[in-house]
Design a protein around this motif. Structure first.
Motif, short mmCIF file in Angstrom:
data_model
loop_
_atom_site.label_atom_id
_atom_site.label_comp_id
_atom_site.label_asym_id
_atom_site.label_seq_id
_atom_site.Cartn_x
_atom_site.Cartn_y
_atom_site.Cartn_z
N ILE A 111 0.85 -1.19 0.00
CA ILE A 111 0.00 0.00 0.00
C ILE A 111 0.89 1.24 0.00
O ILE A 111 1.82 1.34 0.80
N SER A 112 0.59 2.18 -0.91
CA SER A 112 1.44 3.35 -1.07
C SER A 112 0.75 4.64 -0.64
O SER A 112 1.42 5.66 -0.52
N ALA A 113 -0.56 4.65 -0.44
CA ALA A 113 -1.26 5.89 -0.09
C ALA A 113 -2.49 5.56 0.74
O ALA A 113 -3.11 4.51 0.56
N GLY A 131 -2.10 0.11 -8.60
CA GLY A 131 -3.14 1.01 -9.07
C GLY A 131 -4.53 0.73 -8.52
O GLY A 131 -5.49 1.38 -8.93
N VAL A 132 -4.66 -0.22 -7.59
CA VAL A 132 -5.97 -0.57 -7.02
C VAL A 132 -6.31 0.41 -5.90
O VAL A 132 -5.48 0.68 -5.02
N ILE A 153 0.28 4.04 -7.88
CA ILE A 153 -0.25 5.16 -7.09
C ILE A 153 0.82 5.67 -6.13
O ILE A 153 1.50 4.88 -5.46
N PHE A 154 0.97 7.01 -6.07
CA PHE A 154 1.90 7.63 -5.14
C PHE A 154 1.18 8.33 -4.00
O PHE A 154 1.71 8.38 -2.89
N TYR A 170 -0.19 9.70 -9.50
CA TYR A 170 0.50 8.50 -9.97
C TYR A 170 1.99 8.76 -10.18
O TYR A 170 2.45 9.91 -10.24
N LYS A 171 2.72 7.69 -10.34
CA LYS A 171 4.16 7.76 -10.49
C LYS A 171 4.57 8.45 -11.78
O LYS A 171 5.62 9.09 -11.84
N ASP A 172 3.77 8.33 -12.84
CA ASP A 172 4.14 8.90 -14.14
C ASP A 172 3.72 10.35 -14.29
O ASP A 172 3.85 10.92 -15.37
N GLY A 173 3.18 10.98 -13.24
CA GLY A 173 2.81 12.38 -13.31
C GLY A 173 1.33 12.63 -13.58
O GLY A 173 0.91 13.80 -13.60
#
Length: 1477
Positions: A111-113, A131-132, A153-154, A170-173
């Motif tokens: 889990i990132s956020a 991304g979930v 997800i960031f 997200y990581k890609d901006g």
């Protein structure tokens, strides 16, 4: 479930573990001022509401790093909080009781956020690396999984204004706004950042009125448009701030779906060195929108600074730096998290966490730092109080820093300084100088020894003698030889001794650390005449009076030596494991009989105390061996790591252990007094407070240093665990049988097993340090402790646990014969007798065949034939077990190389080793093996390796085909160019094939390179142009021109120039065209378009946009005509004049101009494109002027004006006429170059008359407006094409209005008369009204209106008939009158009034034929070159005649005649009623 302990009950003060790094929200503060921060796998609760912070407790239960933490901010529920971990679990806590309430594992990835919704008190939203997004409702326990985007997800932030709106970074901006009430429906995608989104923050106030909006923000929607067209819940709008790794903060409008503001991080200078903006790895851009402050935003910066942005300002005034009132307030490294809360006096405080391992509190009103809480980023290996500076505590930590804490200060309870210069590894040992204030020696994990002067800013002195392994112990003591030799002058009274992991003790001279340190082992050998190798040393301790030193060894023996010669007095052989710690009893304020007590701890759990008074006071002739202790302290269940005697009591000792507890002992009574269990993990160090007899300090694996009171502990003895049970079992049963591992015992509130760690949580046996060397004053990258070898833990001096590091044994090649050696002892003895018989008798015993059956293992001890027999038996066993690789090796050993290769080929188990020895079997065998291996590699999809092996047998083309067939073109081309001739056709085929694949995948630039290499320049340019943007077209045009593809280059350059011109980049468009001489006519057209566009922008008739224009395009403020401007530019820039010849001649250019298309005018064409088409005719006109072709000149000017008028731009065409003919005479088209038109042909005259008529038409309106009191109203009504009948109806309505306001008109006319002489007429003013009252054009216009009316009636009739099939048709009157009533213009109204009888299809067709015949009979010049609407001009003249004497009686008569003859429509009759009465 494991609950946290309340701070006051267990410990007084504590330095907690450092907050976790690179998490978007790992800390949060509730409205009561309670902060939760995730550090390692624990959440620490800190009260930040007071003037200084206080640790309240911990939430323990996660097994992996805490990745997110959030409080519920709702009143009455703000004690609830939630945390997430990399193990995929989310736990819900009650921060008041420190208890776990719920948990769920809906995520399958780390889990990132995480965020608890500020609007819905039950909604918690979390996101993971896949991304979930998971929505969890706290009151019901329901979970919903969403998958809005397949991205990492960031960060996640719930909207404070709409419960169902969630922003995901997200990581890609990419930033996505989703609706969680509609299954994660994507409402908007906000594109603008090009790197990781680190943080998102919603504006605290709804709506978008707080910030200043720039004018360009109101145009269009821009990037980030809601691609699904869904924006439910965002109608009112709200600003969203985002911080990204691309070094920018963007403010997004949810109404406009775009970024309305971009804040670039200021490049602040720090300590004399500028920040390098290119180093993105060191940037974490966190943003926080303070509560109630919609125009202020706080963000982090490059090096830990915090910046307050005023969003209503611009430039440098926009941002203010926090903490500028005094030096050292700011963080020194990047900031990860910020959160704020209000205190009682309505001040707002901001809490920040940083990579510099400090938690800071800021006052957002004064922008000053209120307090700083230091934290620890590694194991606390050592604690020591200064014997000179009272209360000065030094900590050696695994994050490569030393902390010196003034524990007695009253203003700041956490007054701590950090030292890192010269330290590039974990600090594992510390020792204060016994007399010199502030002199602190340190030892590190990499074997370095140095001395810091902590009260100065000098860098440390580093000893030139390094240990090879971790420094275990440092001690100050009297010098011993050879350092004690010589005169006393210049000699230090103390030497520094260091003991390290390689078992060596070095003596350093503190006054000359650059000199060579001496190994005391040489002195010990010489003094005691020892010849054998000494046991490796693991610890040493000098008696406080400096007379003797105790040295602990790896074998558990403790040797006591007399200084300075280091004569061995006694050897204590009590321990049987490595000695970890030795401590002499202090000699101040205690009885002499206690001065010689020596306490020792080892890797077993018992502490021994020996009384050495008799030996020290009466040294024996020869060393004494002691085997019985003075006191034995039993209770710990794991190894002893450190100990300290109380300076306030007699014979009171505190010990630290791997069992996770610290134990206070009454040594004389062998009794436990107090047991401290506040740590989560094993303890590494302990120290007694020098000022408070009830205070003890401990540090350990959990990254914390804790202060606790002996009297307030609940327990008196350590918890009983497995180790204690084992010790008791050994005493009860001295010869225990082998048993399986005993079950886990209770250890520090959780299960523990031998060889494992002593805490529940992440299985961390050491530290994972982030190390980087630095010469600046900024601290080095601090460390995050994860996994290292157990030997890296210095205080745990036990030998490496063989069970942990034991590698799995490889499978035996001879398992059957090996198993024969594991039989009972009697059988093994008999084997020896049998083998002796085989060797010494001529015939082996009966039934014994070495290498077969029961004697298979004799193959190793007999002849070669026996060995081969053993190999055959072993091969059979391997085949039955499926171990064919072992069979191959056995065949290799026996010399059957071909058999080994054949078996490997059949089994598909060839490998590089077998292939390397295959040449030993001959070339053919090797070639077959290579071909078989290639097939095997292809099945394993190792195509590059397979091709390389084909090259080894010189099959180059086969290798190339192999790579090409699997679309590995890059390597195939490299191979061809390296091994084949340059003109080999294979190379071109590869380039073309690769280009086709790249083109299909959208890699157009790479495809173009391939086409160029293949010699297909045309294809290269075409594929580049496919992207169809300006840069691609420009590159493709240059490429085509260089390659000689002239026609293609011209086409691409023209496309590029058109796109640039459409974007108003006039300079760029001319640059593109200038490289092609054959496109000169397009340059001329482009310059004309630019002049025309800039002229109209300056007049305010078309909106101004950003443009890149030339200086010469600025409007001429004089009276030069537009034609003169065009000629001037052409002559100056392009050398095109009447004298030009060749390609620049007007005739040639005029012929080339015909290739430019000019479609039929339409009102749907944008105005700027209309100007391009109009400029074509203007260019044509000027070129005709250069050829002195007056006919074509006037026709070109007419077409330029007509294009604008017919496209619906009436005012633009009027302005163009004014610029073309400033003298109001179309025959005079130039002032600078006197030019009067001489027209002979009918078409030329008709075009000139048409232009002149429109010139007079506009002048007529100017005259009317200037004499009218209602000029502004009329002007606004008439900004429409003259051919629009609705506009004319409005004019007629105005005429009626004027008749009702006669008084006002009379006043206005009187004012007009005062301005103009009453004797003048329209002719005197140069206005020829007769051109406007042309009867031929009036007849033509009336016929054209009738034709349009009949066409509308026919169309309506067809539509009604087709729609009325199967139903009762209504009356014909309705069918015909309905469309006429709705049709535009008074022609239709005339027909509606005059057609009393219903029309039929036949009657309408007859009328149409008659009207078309009338049109056909009219002169072509009348139809081709129309005049302004004659009836409209009649009405204007008649009205003007009432308010001005300029209109003559004859003109009024002509106007009335035309109105009676052609104005039969009701609207015209109504407007002209009072004139025709």
């Amino acid at each position: 479930m494991e609950a946290a302990r309340v701070g006051g009950a267990m410990y007084q003060r504590s330095l907690p573990a450092s907050p976790n790094w690179y998490c978007s929200r790992s800390s949060d503060v509730n409205s009561n001022g309670l902060m939760g921060v995730g550090a390692k796998n624990i959440v620490y609760l800190i009260d930040v509401s007071a003037a200084s912070c206080r640790l309240e407790g911990e939430l323990v239960g996660h097994r992996d790093l805490v990745s997110g933490f959030s409080f519920c901010q709702h009143p009455g529920q703000n004690h609830l909080c939630v945390s997430s971990s990399n193990d995929g679990r989310i736990r819900y806590w009650d921060s008041s009781s420190k208890s776990l309430l719920k948990e769920h594992e809906a995520h399958q990835s780390p889990i990132s956020a995480l965020h608890w919704s500020p609007l819905d008190k039950n909604l918690v939203v979390s996101g993971d690396e896949k991304g979930v997004v998971v929505c969890y409702w706290f009151h019901t326990g329901d979970t919903v999984s969403l998958f809005p985007e397949p991205r990492t997800i960031f960060c996640i932030t719930c909207s404070p204004h709409s419960w169902n709106t969630v922003a995901v970074g997200y990581k890609d901006g990419m930033i996505v706004l989703i609706d969680v009430s509609k299954k994660g429906l994507v409402m908007q995608r906000l594109r603008g950042h090009d790197d990781e989104i680190h943080s998102l923050a919603w504006s605290p106030l709804p709506g978008e009125d707080a910030l200043y909006s720039r004018p360009e923000d109101s145009e269009g929607t821009g990037a980030g448009q809601a691609t699904n067209g869904e924006s439910a819940g965002l109608e009112k709008g709200c600003y969203l701030a985002s911080g990204s790794k691309d070094q920018t903060v963007k403010i997004w409008s949810t109404v406009k779906s775009k970024a309305v503001m971009t804040l670039k991080m200021p490049y602040l200078k720090k300590r004399g060195s500028a920040v390098d903006p290119g180093v993105k790895e060191r940037l974490w851009l966190n943003v926080h929108w303070p509560k109630g402050r919609a125009t202020q935003l706080v963000s982090s910066c490059f090096s830990g600074e915090l910046v307050l942005w005023d969003l209503t300002r611009t430039g440098k005034l926009r941002w203010t730096l926090l903490g500028t009132s005094s030096e050292g307030q700011n963080h020194s490294r990047i900031v990860f998290n910020m959160s704020s809360f209000h205190i009682q006096d309505n001040r707002q405080l901001l809490i920040s966490t940083s990579m510099d391992r400090a938690i800071k509190c800021w006052d957002l009103d004064s922008l000053d730092c209120c307090w700083t809480l230091p934290t620890l980023g590694g194991f606390v290996y050592t604690l020591t109080f200064s014997p000179v500076g009272t209360g000065c505590l030094a900590l050696g930590v695994g994050d490569q820093m030393i902390r010196v804490w003034n524990t007695l200060t009253t203003q700041n309870q956490y007054d701590t300084r950090s030292f890192w210069h010269g330290i590039k590894s974990k600090v594992t040992a510390l020792a204060w100088h016994p007399k010199k204030e502030g002199s602190l020696s340190f030892g590190t994990d990499d074997g370095k020894v140095g001395i810091y002067e902590v009260y100065t800013n000098k860098p440390p002195q580093i000893s030139s003698s390094y240990h090879r392994k971790t420094v275990y112990t440092l001690a100050w003591g009297p010098p011993v030889p050879p350092m004690s030799f010589g005169a006393d002058r210049g000699k230090s009274t103390y030497s520094l001794y260091s003991c390290a992991g390689e078992g060596v003790i070095l003596q350093h001279d503190p006054l000359k650390l650059s000199g060579e340190a001496s190994d005391i082992d040489q002195l010990i050998r010489n003094t005691n005449n020892i010849k054998h190798k000494l046991s490796p040393h693991t610890d040493l301790s000098w008696k406080p009076d400096g007379k003797v030193v105790a040295i602990g060894n790896e074998d558990g023996c403790i040797d006591v030596y007399e200084a300075p010669s280091l004569k061995l007095l006694c050897s204590i052989q009590q321990h049987h494991k490595i000695i970890n710690t030795l401590q002499w009893h202090h000699d101040h304020s205690s009885p002499p009989e206690l001065h010689c007590l020596l306490a020792s701890g080892s890797s077993n759990a018992i502490v021994y105390v020996h009384d050495l008074r008799s030996i020290i006071e009466n040294p024996p002739e020869s060393p004494v061996v002691l085997t019985e202790p003075y006191r034995r302290l039993c209770g710990h269940t794991d190894k002893i790591t450190d100990m300290a005697w109380s300076p306030h009591h007699e014979a009171r000792l505190v010990t630290a252990s791997y069992d996770g507890t610290a134990q206070v002992w009454d040594v004389l009574q062998e009794e436990g007094l107090s047991n401290y269990r506040g740590h989560h993990g094993y303890l590494l160090c302990v120290e007694w407070s020098p000022v408070d007899p009830d205070l003890i300090w401990t540090g350990g694996k959990d990254f914390t240093a804790q202060e606790w009171r002996v009297s307030k502990q609940e327990f008196t003895k350590p918890p009983k665990g497995k180790k204690m049970s084992k010790l008791k079992g050994k005493k009860a049963n001295p010869n225990p049988k082998k048993k399986e591992s005993p079950g886990p015992g209770e250890m520090n509130g959780g299960p523990v097993t031998e060889g494992e760690k002593t805490v529940t949580g992440p299985e961390q046996s050491g530290e994972d340090d982030e190390v980087s060397s630095t010469s600046s004053s900024v601290p080095p990258p601090a460390t995050s402790e994860m996994q290292r070898k157990p030997s890296a833990v210095p205080k745990s001096k036990d030998k490496t646990d063989t069970n942990l590091l034991k590698k799995k044994k490889p499978r035996s090649m001879l398992p059957i014969s090996t198993s024969m050696d594991h039989r009972p002892k009697e059988d093994l003895m008999q084997d020896c007798i049998t083998l002796a018989s085989v060797h010494h008798n001529n015939a082996p015993p009966a039934g014994c065949v070495p290498g077969e059956g029961e004697h298979i293992h004799f193959g190793l001890f007999s002849d070669r034939r026996a060995l081969y027999r053993m190999f055959q038996s072993e091969e059979k066993g391997h085949v039955e077990a499926g171990h064919f690789d072992s069979v191959v090796y056995l065949r290799l050993w026996s010399g059957d190389l071909e058999g080994a290769l054949q078996l490997a080929v059949e089994r598909g188990e060839l490998n590089d080793h077998l292939l390397s020895i295959a040449p030993m079997a001959g070339f053919e065998a090797w070639r077959r093996a290579v071909e078989a291996y290639v097939k095997q590699l292809c099945l394993q999809e190792q195509y590059l390796k397979a091709a390389s092996h084909l090259l080894s047998i010189n099959k180059v083309y086969e290798a190339i085909d192999l790579l090409r067939s699997h679309k590995i073109y890059r390597e195939a081309i490299a191979l061809v160019k390296a091994r084949l001739p340059a003109d080999d056709p294979v190379l071109k085929d590869l380039y073309n094939g690769w280009a086709a694949v790249l083109e299909k995948d959208g890699h157009l630039s790479s495809a173009a390179k391939c086409y160029l290499a293949a010699g297909a320049s045309f294809d290269a340019a075409k594929v580049l142009a496919r992207k169809n943007d300006v840069s691609s077209l420009k590159t493709a045009a240059v490429l085509a021109r260089i390659s000689g593809e002239v026609a293609l280059a011209k086409s691409l350059a023209l496309r590029c120039a058109k796109d640039l011109a459409s974007a108003q980049n006039w300079v760029g468009a001319q640059e593109v065209l200038s490289s092609h001489q054959s496109l000169l006519v397009h340059q001329l057209h482009l310059s004309t378009t630019e002049l025309l566009t800039v002229m109209l922008e300056d007049a305010g008739l078309i909106p101004q946009v950003w443009s890149s224009s030339h200086a010469w395009s600025s409007p001429d403020k004089g009276h030069t005509t537009l034609q003169d401007q065009v000629r001037d530019v052409w002559e100056k820039l392009f050398d095109v004049s009447q004298a030009s010849a060749g390609r620049r001649s007007a005739a040639t250019l005029l012929q080339e101009l015909k290739s430019l298309e000019s479609p039929t005018p339409s009102t749907s064409v944008p105005i700027r494109q209309v100007l391009q088409y109009s400029a074509i005719h203007l260019t044509h006109s000027v070129l005709s002027w250069l050829l002195d072709d007056d006919e074509q000149l006037i026709k070109g000017l007419w077409q330029a004006v007509a294009w604008l008028r017919d496209a619906g731009h009436f005012c633009v065409s009027a302005e163009l006429l004014r610029r073309l003919f400033p003298d109001k005479d179309v025959t005079v088209c130039s002032r600078k170059r006197p030019k009067t038109l001489h027209l002979s042909a009918e078409e030329g005259k008709a075009a000139a008359n048409s232009l002149q008529a429109f010139v007079h038409y506009h002048r007529l309106y100017d005259r009317w407006w200037s004499s009218s009191a209602h000029s502004k109203k009329v002007h606004s009504r008439l900004s429409l094409p003259a051919t629009d009948f609705c506009a004319r109806d409005k004019v007629e309505d105005k005429v009626e209005d004027k008749s009702e306001d006669k008084v006002e008109d009379r006043e206005s006319s009187e004012s007009g008369k005062s301005a103009h002489s009453p004797t003048r007429s329209l002719e005197d003013l140069g206005l020829d009204a007769s051109l406007l009252l042309s009867e031929s054009h009036a007849a033509c216009q009336a016929t054209q209106r009738s034709v349009r009316l009949i066409q509308e009636q026919l169309a309506a009739m067809v539509q009604q008939h087709s729609g009325a099939q199967g139903t009762q048709l209504e009356s014909g009157d309705k069918q015909t009158s309905s469309p006429t009533e709705s049709s535009d213009g008074h022609g239709s109204a005339d027909a509606a009034e005059g057609s009393d009888d219903h029309e039929t299809l036949l009657s309408l067709s007859v009328k149409m034929s008659e009207l078309q015949k009338e049109l056909f009979d009219l002169p072509d010049t009348v139809k081709t070159f129309p005049h302004p609407d004659v009836l409209e001009c009649c009405l204007v003249l008649l009205h003007l005649s009432e308010s001005s004497p300029l209109v003559s009686e004859s003109l009024r008569g002509d106007a009335k005649v035309l109105l009676r003859k052609y104005g039969s429509g009701p609207s015209v009759l109504k407007a002209s009623r009072r004139f025709l009465a």
